[in-house]
Design a protein around this motif. Structure first.
Motif, PDB file in Angstrom:
ATOM      1  N   ARG A  25      40.861  36.674 -28.287  1.00 54.54           N
ATOM      2  CA  ARG A  25      41.928  36.767 -29.987  1.00 54.54           C
ATOM      3  C   ARG A  25      40.846  36.021 -30.457  1.00 54.54           C
ATOM      4  O   ARG A  25      40.354  35.868 -31.563  1.00 54.54           O
ATOM      5  CB  ARG A  25      42.726  37.059 -29.886  1.00 54.54           C
ATOM      6  N   LYS A  26      40.855  34.559 -29.719  1.00 58.10           N
ATOM      7  CA  LYS A  26      40.423  32.927 -30.327  1.00 58.10           C
ATOM      8  C   LYS A  26      38.765  32.809 -30.294  1.00 58.10           C
ATOM      9  O   LYS A  26      37.879  32.617 -31.310  1.00 58.10           O
ATOM     10  CB  LYS A  26      41.726  31.940 -29.914  1.00 58.10           C
ATOM     11  N   ARG A  27      38.499  32.836 -29.264  1.00 58.69           N
ATOM     12  CA  ARG A  27      37.109  32.972 -29.304  1.00 58.69           C
ATOM     13  C   ARG A  27      36.715  33.827 -28.235  1.00 58.69           C
ATOM     14  O   ARG A  27      35.349  33.497 -27.095  1.00 58.69           O
ATOM     15  CB  ARG A  27      37.190  31.575 -28.498  1.00 58.69           C
ATOM     16  N   PRO A  28      35.927  34.659 -28.587  1.00 62.86           N
ATOM     17  CA  PRO A  28      35.265  35.746 -27.483  1.00 62.86           C
ATOM     18  C   PRO A  28      34.062  35.533 -26.767  1.00 62.86           C
ATOM     19  O   PRO A  28      33.701  36.883 -25.673  1.00 62.86           O
ATOM     20  CB  PRO A  28      35.066  37.335 -28.742  1.00 62.86           C
ATOM     21  N   TRP A  29      33.841  34.767 -27.822  1.00 65.00           N
ATOM     22  CA  TRP A  29      31.915  34.091 -27.085  1.00 65.00           C
ATOM     23  C   TRP A  29      31.837  33.635 -25.500  1.00 65.00           C
ATOM     24  O   TRP A  29      31.239  33.771 -25.742  1.00 65.00           O
ATOM     25  CB  TRP A  29      31.193  33.675 -28.391  1.00 65.00           C
ATOM     26  N   LEU A  30      33.205  33.277 -25.654  1.00 65.55           N
ATOM     27  CA  LEU A  30      33.470  32.470 -24.963  1.00 65.55           C
ATOM     28  C   LEU A  30      33.265  33.430 -22.912  1.00 65.55           C
ATOM     29  O   LEU A  30      32.808  32.408 -21.892  1.00 65.55           O
ATOM     30  CB  LEU A  30      34.322  31.609 -24.725  1.00 65.55           C
ATOM     31  N   LEU A  31      34.236  33.913 -23.260  1.00 67.27           N
ATOM     32  CA  LEU A  31      34.254  35.331 -22.453  1.00 67.27           C
ATOM     33  C   LEU A  31      32.672  35.772 -22.056  1.00 67.27           C
ATOM     34  O   LEU A  31      32.818  35.863 -20.578  1.00 67.27           O
ATOM     35  CB  LEU A  31      35.271  36.372 -22.638  1.00 67.27           C
ATOM     36  N   ARG A  32      31.628  35.795 -23.291  1.00 67.27           N
ATOM     37  CA  ARG A  32      30.406  36.414 -22.996  1.00 67.27           C
ATOM     38  C   ARG A  32      30.225  35.312 -21.688  1.00 67.27           C
ATOM     39  O   ARG A  32      28.561  35.910 -20.987  1.00 67.27           O
ATOM     40  CB  ARG A  32      29.559  36.800 -23.663  1.00 67.27           C
ATOM     41  N   ARG A  33      29.623  34.289 -22.468  1.00 63.99           N
ATOM     42  CA  ARG A  33      29.555  32.902 -22.162  1.00 63.99           C
ATOM     43  C   ARG A  33      29.855  32.753 -20.490  1.00 63.99           C
ATOM     44  O   ARG A  33      28.952  32.232 -19.854  1.00 63.99           O
ATOM     45  CB  ARG A  33      29.238  31.813 -22.933  1.00 63.99           C
ATOM     46  N   GLY A  34      30.856  32.759 -20.335  1.00 65.63           N
ATOM     47  CA  GLY A  34      32.062  33.168 -19.038  1.00 65.63           C
ATOM     48  C   GLY A  34      32.833  31.771 -18.837  1.00 65.63           C
ATOM     49  O   GLY A  34      32.200  30.425 -19.500  1.00 65.63           O
ATOM     50  N   VAL A  35      33.512  31.850 -18.022  1.00 63.83           N
ATOM     51  CA  VAL A  35      34.514  30.756 -18.182  1.00 63.83           C
ATOM     52  C   VAL A  35      34.176  30.455 -17.007  1.00 63.83           C
ATOM     53  O   VAL A  35      34.757  30.187 -15.824  1.00 63.83           O
ATOM     54  CB  VAL A  35      36.060  31.663 -18.367  1.00 63.83           C
ATOM     55  N   VAL A  36      34.389  28.260 -17.283  1.00 66.03           N
ATOM     56  CA  VAL A  36      34.242  27.391 -16.396  1.00 66.03           C
ATOM     57  C   VAL A  36      36.105  27.188 -15.685  1.00 66.03           C
ATOM     58  O   VAL A  36      36.442  26.911 -16.626  1.00 66.03           O
ATOM     59  CB  VAL A  36      33.387  26.832 -16.290  1.00 66.03           C
ATOM     60  N   LEU A  37      36.758  27.467 -15.108  1.00 60.26           N
ATOM     61  CA  LEU A  37      38.092  26.602 -15.170  1.00 60.26           C
ATOM     62  C   LEU A  37      38.462  25.356 -13.774  1.00 60.26           C
ATOM     63  O   LEU A  37      37.735  25.611 -12.806  1.00 60.26           O
ATOM     64  CB  LEU A  37      39.007  27.983 -14.459  1.00 60.26           C
TER      65      LEU A  37
END
Length: 137
Positions: A25-37
């Motif tokens: 919802r807030k930063r959809p581009w992060l899901l495309r770039r890849g999440v590092v947790l």
């Protein structure tokens, strides 16, 4: 040896579902770039159910050396100030404690979080330089 599914792993995966939705919802581009947790080696984090969830969505996990709990922001940045804030207080009910915790978190300055995020890079570099050994402040 297979790890059994614990209620804590299920709950953690539910938390990850909510995090994924908030990012969408807030930063959809992060899901495309890849999440590092970053999380530690706690049982819910290392459980098979959690590992399957992370693989399904392609989220990367930063490795967490077993003897470096100080890489977790809660350990090196959060608990000390929170302990000082709560010092000397007494709570009659759990709800009173929860209310005080919410008050404290709601009133933290944005710089409180900025400092911890900005310090992660240097803390990780120290850990790498020490080959995964404990990182002092």
């Amino acid at each position: 040896m297979s790890k059994r599914i614990t209620p804590f792993a299920s709950r953690y995966c539910s938390t990850l579902d909510r995090l994924k939705e908030a990012i969408r919802r807030k930063r959809p581009w992060l899901l495309r770039r890849g999440v590092v947790l970053q999380h530690d080696n706690a049982t819910p984090h290392s459980a098979n159910l959690t590992q399957q969830w992370l693989q399904r969505y392609g989220w990367e996990i930063l490795p967490h050396p077993a003897h470096s709990p100080d890489l977790a922001p809660s350990d090196f940045h959060l608990f000390g100030p929170l302990k000082r804030h709560l010092g000397g207080m007494a709570f009659e009910t759990e709800d009173d404690l929860i209310s005080e915790l919410r008050y404290w978190f709601d009133n933290l300055d944005v710089d409180f979080f900025r400092v911890v995020i900005n310090s992660l890079l240097s803390r990780w570099q120290k850990c790498i330089d020490l080959h995964g050994d404990y990182v002092e402040k």
